[in-house]
Write an enzyme that holds these catalytic residues in place. Sequence first.
Site, PDB file in Angstrom:
ATOM      1  CD  GLU A   1      -2.024   2.228   1.408  1.00 31.99           C
ATOM      2  OE1 GLU A   1      -1.203   2.921   0.761  1.00 31.99           O
ATOM      3  OE2 GLU A   1      -2.744   2.671   2.293  1.00 31.99           O
TER       4      GLU A   1
ATOM      5  CD  GLU B   1       2.755   8.046  -0.015  1.00 31.37           C
ATOM      6  OE1 GLU B   1       2.595   6.839   0.217  1.00 31.37           O
ATOM      7  OE2 GLU B   1       2.063   8.942   0.504  1.00 31.37           O
TER       8      GLU B   1
HETATM    9  N1  SAH Z   1       0.860  -1.192   4.968  1.00 27.44           N
HETATM   10  C1  SAH Z   1       0.359  -0.274   5.979  1.00 27.44           C
HETATM   11  C2  SAH Z   1       1.009   1.090   5.907  1.00 27.44           C
HETATM   12  C3  SAH Z   1       0.958   1.782   4.563  1.00 27.44           C
HETATM   13  S1  SAH Z   1       1.722   3.365   4.573  1.00 27.44           S
HETATM   14  C4  SAH Z   1      -1.150  -0.189   5.849  1.00 27.44           C
HETATM   15  O1  SAH Z   1      -1.645  -0.511   4.777  1.00 27.44           O
HETATM   16  O2  SAH Z   1      -1.829   0.209   6.795  1.00 27.44           O
HETATM   17  C5  SAH Z   1       3.140   3.086   3.579  1.00 27.44           C
HETATM   18  C6  SAH Z   1       4.383   2.728   4.390  1.00 27.44           C
HETATM   19  O3  SAH Z   1       5.355   2.298   3.468  1.00 27.44           O
HETATM   20  C7  SAH Z   1       5.021   3.858   5.139  1.00 27.44           C
HETATM   21  O4  SAH Z   1       5.172   3.445   6.472  1.00 27.44           O
HETATM   22  C8  SAH Z   1       6.379   4.067   4.471  1.00 27.44           C
HETATM   23  O5  SAH Z   1       7.388   4.424   5.398  1.00 27.44           O
HETATM   24  C9  SAH Z   1       6.659   2.716   3.862  1.00 27.44           C
HETATM   25  N2  SAH Z   1       7.460   2.616   2.625  1.00 27.44           N
HETATM   26  C10 SAH Z   1       7.238   3.280   1.463  1.00 27.44           C
HETATM   27  N3  SAH Z   1       8.054   2.858   0.494  1.00 27.44           N
HETATM   28  C11 SAH Z   1       8.821   1.873   1.043  1.00 27.44           C
HETATM   29  C12 SAH Z   1       9.852   1.022   0.529  1.00 27.44           C
HETATM   30  N4  SAH Z   1      10.195   1.086  -0.755  1.00 27.44           N
HETATM   31  N5  SAH Z   1      10.435   0.161   1.379  1.00 27.44           N
HETATM   32  C13 SAH Z   1      10.042   0.086   2.669  1.00 27.44           C
HETATM   33  N6  SAH Z   1       9.077   0.851   3.216  1.00 27.44           N
HETATM   34  C14 SAH Z   1       8.454   1.735   2.397  1.00 27.44           C
END
Ligand code: SAH
Length: 690
Positions: A144, A153
């Site tokens: 996500e 993002e």
């Molecule tokens: N999966 C959770 C949070 C989603 S928010 C849910 O669905 O509730 C997205 C998260 O991804 C954030 O915490 C951000 O720090 C992390 N993130 C984004 N790109 C990333 C990457 N390439 N590798 C690791 N973490 C990542």
Amino acid sequence: MKTFCGRANPTTGAMEWLEEDENYDYHQEIARSRYADMLHDKDRNEKYYQGIRAAVSRVKERGEKAIVLDIGTGTGLLSMMAASSGADFCYAVEVFKPMANAAVKIVKKNGFHDKIKVINKHSTEVTVGPDGDMQCRANILVTELFDTELIGEGALPTYEHAHKYLVQEGCEAVPHRATVYVQLVESKRMWAWNKLFPVHVEAEDGEKIIVPPSEMENCPGVPSVCDIQLNQMPSSDFTVLSDVVTMFSVDFSKPVRSASTYYRVQLEPIKSGKAQIVLSWWDIDMDPSGMINCTMAPYWVKHTSAFQWRDHWMQCVYFLPNEEPVLQGEKLYLIASRDEYSLWYKLQKARGEEESKADVLLESPVCRCQAHLLWNRPRFGQLNDKNRTLQYVKSLMKVLKTDSVCLCISDGSLLPVLAQYLGAKQCMHTSRTDLYHPHELLYAVFLANHLEDKIKIIEARPELLTSSHLEDKKISVLVGEPFFATSLLPWHNLYFWYARTAVTDHLTSDVTILPQSASLHMMIVEFQDLWRIRSPCGTCEGFDVQTMDDMINNSLNYRESKEAEPHPLWEYPCKSLSDPQEVLTFDFRKTVPQHRFSTKGSVSLLRKGKSHGAVLWMEYYLAADISVSTGLVQISNEKGNCEWNPHCKQAVYFFSSVIESETLSDLPSAVAYAINFDTKTGEIAMDFKL
Ligand code: SAH
């Protein structure tokens, strides 16, 4: 490792980077994060859960072990969903350290620590192999990583890398695909966020017009996304020129390419009009068949009754480089270009040009006129607000005399032009010079209106003004809107007061200051939805996420007093539970006092409802009987529904506990407040007791 936090400093008008100590642990980021909003997004959570269950079953039906890679695990939610759906093992990757730590705790508390391994790394750093972070490649990819623009993002490069190095060929992906939709519209309201319209001024010697420089009219602007709660835009504020069309889709179960590219679709206007804006949103299919669909479609498109409010995903407004007349039934092509992180749009009338233009389309737009760098979208809206301009014109007419020497302090303001048109003898403009280049933009505006010799741009910030900058003249009228590009909260524009104090020696003894004063107003409100973003979740889809609630709460309480946060309230409906109340006044006719000043009092609750928080805003008294509000415009009915200034953000202070009063005789009849203005720092601290 050192942590730096950005803060606006109202005493200097500058953005400052403060170094925080090692105990800081990203409290500002956590307190303001979107995790709570995501956990409250039931529609999203349910559909992810359904999609994950279906993907695990498909893998199991093939007789394979289900090995999940969850990139950006946050609280660990999607991995816990996978584990309870029968996945054999989950690798939960999270780059943000405080979140990875929280995920470890949450996973343990929910009893999944033998099935889920939290890896605190960026996914591109994750290794696979017997000694690696992952024993083997995964066959289910769950993520996500989407923002309102889908790709902002970094979802595309992350997927591209994951398919190359972290997952098996033919893996299952949840979501399976994302689709971006667009609709062409004409909207004066939204177009006013992107172009300066001619400003009409009724002067005593007839009507005068401020025209925008021509480079502004053809400027492609900046590629930063304009994301809004489109559901708050009434249908009377735009005209639909085309049907909704699919712009492009991304299949996440196949290798993804992040390199710059463009997509072209054919459009046939359903109405003639001026093509100005592309509205856009996306949906995600959690399964290959598209049965489990989560959509951001706005109210006039979506036909389901179940409406999910959310703030972490909204809708996008894209501005075409210039407005173009289109005819009903005419053949048009809409082109979306993108790089790894952003999108921009263009209309094309004939097909022939397309090949030669491909290169040009891939180049992301660059603002040539400076205005899109200095003025954000609400600021454009403010400058185009006729009623607001009228208040400034009326008050300038009251105070200007034929011998007035006028100095304007604001970032890139048109007030000196108004003052010039309204008969001031001499006009000058000064501004902060550190971050932006307001002078270039102003010079272009003055040039377009043949005023380059009449209005002097002083290239020194107010604190450094010398008499020679002012040609040894004393200022008899000091004006400001006030607007400063670095301001985040309403009171940050009080920099005007500090600047006014700094130039005191250059003012005549009977100087007129416009605005003459400002006051801070406050009101207690019940939000329809915004409360969710700062409200604890407890459990989410049956998983205990209280650790997250505690972590956010701890970060909110990190400083001695909680802080207010900026929100554009026209996008977030609320009703007033109290009358608006003036809490502090700032007299610009005097210099900033040495001592701090504060106020205490209580505000009575007049309507029943949930007291979610207090909203604060500034009102500026321009001249006798003329004021402009940056907050409440009116309370529109007896239910207390509020109408807010659409061109300003208001300050919202969320109460830590919500008091609900079913009847007026119930519970507290008033909220006690203490508000402190520290003249040394320019900060306002507040505390409320229910
Ligand atoms: N999966 C959770 C949070 C989603 S928010 C849910 O669905 O509730 C997205 C998260 O991804 C954030 O915490 C951000 O720090 C992390 N993130 C984004 N790109 C990333 C990457 N390439 N590798 C690791 N973490 C990542």
